[in-house]
Design an enzyme around this catalytic site. Structure first.
Site, PDB file in Angstrom:
ATOM      1  N   SER A  41       0.856  -1.185   0.000  1.00 48.80           N
ATOM      2  CA  SER A  41       0.000   0.000   0.000  1.00 48.80           C
ATOM      3  C   SER A  41       0.893   1.236   0.000  1.00 48.80           C
ATOM      4  O   SER A  41       1.846   1.326   0.780  1.00 48.80           O
ATOM      5  CB  SER A  41      -0.891  -0.007   1.256  1.00 48.80           C
ATOM      6  OG  SER A  41      -1.675   1.162   1.319  1.00 48.80           O
ATOM      7  N   SER A 113      -2.437  -7.512  -3.769  1.00 51.65           N
ATOM      8  CA  SER A 113      -2.323  -8.956  -4.053  1.00 51.65           C
ATOM      9  C   SER A 113      -1.062  -9.537  -3.420  1.00 51.65           C
ATOM     10  O   SER A 113      -0.120  -9.893  -4.132  1.00 51.65           O
ATOM     11  CB  SER A 113      -2.362  -9.221  -5.567  1.00 51.65           C
ATOM     12  OG  SER A 113      -1.498  -8.383  -6.299  1.00 51.65           O
TER      13      SER A 113
END
Length: 207
Positions: A41, A113
């Site tokens: 992130s 992912s």
């Protein structure tokens, strides 16, 4: 909310279309591909993918960008963030990306992912060479410094559980098609690198 996968019905068969994938791609003068941007992130996945899409659109190529936050407003709005739901989230996106590639598009996806097995699941859906894993290689330190949504701060404070990179593992790609040094280069340089790679792989040709 946990996902439920229905059993396959043997009476449900794949319908072959008269217009082929190759014909659709030829009309667009490009090769179908799925660029799978993966990373922590704040690594810059959506930013880089968006900048690449802008560049490709300016050159007349047909693309679509699937973003992790956007799909949770619709297609995956029923999913939470448990391990099972995250896996189902990636499965759905993989199937959607496959359909878009079948339409002849260059598909860009921006998802953390974190697990290799899930990325491999998507790779296995596509023909050889059509899945291009792009590791947006930005260190945890840099991602925490950026922290555009304040998520790392909340995770460090214990307000968010199972946050990737803090208390949930991110499995670094072992052999990605493209290892993007996003923590070291500017956006334009990264897009130049990506366009060069797409050209070398025959996905696009100079226009």
């Amino acid at each position: 909310m946990s996902s439920v996968i229905a059993q396959k019905d043997e009476n449900v068969v794949w319908h072959q279309h008269a217009v082929t994938k190759t014909q659709r791609a030829d009309l667009k003068q490009q090769k179908p591909a799925v660029l799978w941007f993966t990373g922590l992130s704040g690594a810059g996945k959506s930013t880089v993918a968006g900048a690449l899409e802008n560049r490709l659109a300016e050159q007349g190529f047909h693309t679509y960008l699937l973003d992790g936050d956007n799909v949770r407003h619709g297609l995956c709005s029923d999913l939470g963030f448990s391990t099972q739901d995250r896996r189902e989230n990636i499965r759905r996106i993989g199937e959607l990306a496959k359909l878009m590639a079948d339409a002849g598009l260059i598909v860009l996806t921006a998802f953390i992912s974190p697990h290799r097995a899930e990325r491999q699941l998507v790779r296995d859906l596509l023909p050889e060479g059509e899945f291009i894993e792009v590791f947006v290689n930005t260190s945890l330190e840099v991602c925490e410094q950026r922290d555009p949504k304040g998520l790392y701060k909340k995770a460090r404070a214990g307000e968010i559980a199972n946050f990737t990179g803090i208390d949930s593992e991110y499995e670094v790609p072992l052999n990605p098609e493209i290892d993007l040094p996003a923590g070291e280069k500017g956006i334009e340089a990264l897009v130049d690198l990506l366009v060069e790679q797409l050209t070398l792989r025959g996905v696009i040709s100079p226009r």
